[in-house]
Design a protein around this motif. Structure first.
Motif, mmCIF file in Angstrom:
data_model
loop_
_atom_site.group_PDB
_atom_site.id
_atom_site.type_symbol
_atom_site.label_atom_id
_atom_site.label_comp_id
_atom_site.label_asym_id
_atom_site.label_seq_id
_atom_site.Cartn_x
_atom_site.Cartn_y
_atom_site.Cartn_z
ATOM 1 N N ARG A 83 0.823 -1.209 0.000
ATOM 2 C CA ARG A 83 0.000 0.000 0.000
ATOM 3 C C ARG A 83 0.854 1.255 0.000
ATOM 4 O O ARG A 83 0.594 2.203 -0.762
ATOM 5 N N LEU A 84 1.877 1.290 0.831
ATOM 6 C CA LEU A 84 2.712 2.486 0.927
ATOM 7 C C LEU A 84 3.460 2.777 -0.375
ATOM 8 O O LEU A 84 3.577 3.938 -0.780
ATOM 9 N N VAL A 85 3.965 1.736 -1.027
ATOM 10 C CA VAL A 85 4.660 1.942 -2.301
ATOM 11 C C VAL A 85 3.712 2.545 -3.336
ATOM 12 O O VAL A 85 4.039 3.531 -4.011
ATOM 13 N N LEU A 86 2.529 1.976 -3.460
ATOM 14 C CA LEU A 86 1.576 2.466 -4.453
ATOM 15 C C LEU A 86 1.098 3.876 -4.116
ATOM 16 O O LEU A 86 0.970 4.728 -5.007
ATOM 17 N N GLU A 87 0.845 4.146 -2.837
ATOM 18 C CA GLU A 87 0.418 5.487 -2.444
ATOM 19 C C GLU A 87 1.547 6.504 -2.645
ATOM 20 O O GLU A 87 1.290 7.653 -3.041
#
Length: 237
Positions: A83-87
């Motif tokens: 999630r953090l990478v995509l966000e």
């Protein structure tokens, strides 16, 4: 200028040991660190850049692979980091992946992994040490070559997995002497680089410091809404 904030993901179990070393590297590069785990809130809106740290293997459920019996998994952390990478990319923030983090960077962008890297690459030197004993070959013309130098590099190695099929927008930046991918990078903003080794343990080495300096430079550019790649390249000159 206020130091950019870099969010760093760590394991719940062992992160307390490695986070101070990561924070030291980030501070030396001009930033300040914030620790994230999957047991506390983590939001990219609170930081200027992201480091996805090392740790357990990534579940093959994320990319359609088959789990090997030796795998040690952390599904809560998998979900957080993906999630953090995509966000981060959605918000235009730079990302650096370290070992597991490099693999997560690739998986989050649709790539796959070798579950048993040394079975796939029988000619690769198998080292498991925080000491710089493994040789990696830097691909010419890459951003990694610009920020850390293009000569063969001695690094450490603690991994069992490695990048197989590249994710979207990524290219190979380094391989070992057996052909195994050892570094990946994005070719356009936002800046992102993933290395299979652990540069945080090699904080005394100028070439490894270059990785953290590049991330912090990109984070500063992101805050100012300027080109991250141009800022990184200017710092490497």
């Amino acid at each position: 200028m206020v130091r950019p904030v870099i969010g760093i993901t760590t394991s719940r179990r062992s992160g307390w040991r490695i986070f101070p070393l990561m924070a030291l590297n980030v501070w030396m590069a001009g930033g300040r660190a914030r620790r994230w785990t999957d047991r506390a809130p983590a939001h990219v809106a609170d930081v200027d850049g992201v480091i996805v740290g090392g740790g357990d293997d990534i579940s093959p459920d994320l990319y359609g692979g088959q789990v090997v019996t030796s795998a040690r998994l952390d599904p809560g952390r998998d979900a957080l980091e993906r999630r953090l990478v995509l966000e981060a990319f959605d918000q235009g923030l730079p990302v650096m992946g370290i070992c597991r983090g490099s693999q997560m960077l690739n998986v989050a962008l649709g790539g796959t992994l070798h579950q048993d890297a040394y079975d796939a690459y029988r000619d690769s030197d198998r080292h498991r040490t925080i000491l710089p004993r493994k040789t990696v070959l830097i691909a010419p013309g890459t951003r990694l070559a610009a920020v850390a130098g293009g000569a063969p590099m001695k690094v450490n190695a603690l991994h069992s997995q490695a990048v197989d099929r590249l994710g979207r927008g990524l290219r190979v930046a380094a391989r070992d002497r057996g052909g195994m991918i050892q570094a990946i990078e994005r070719v356009r903003d936002p800046f992102a680089i993933g290395v299979q080794w652990h540069p945080e343990h090699l904080f005394y080495a100028r070439r490894q410091q270059g990785l953290f300096r590049a991330l912090v430079a990109a984070a500063k550019a992101s805050r100012q809404r300027r080109s991250q790649m141009q800022r990184v390249d200017a710092g490497a000159e």
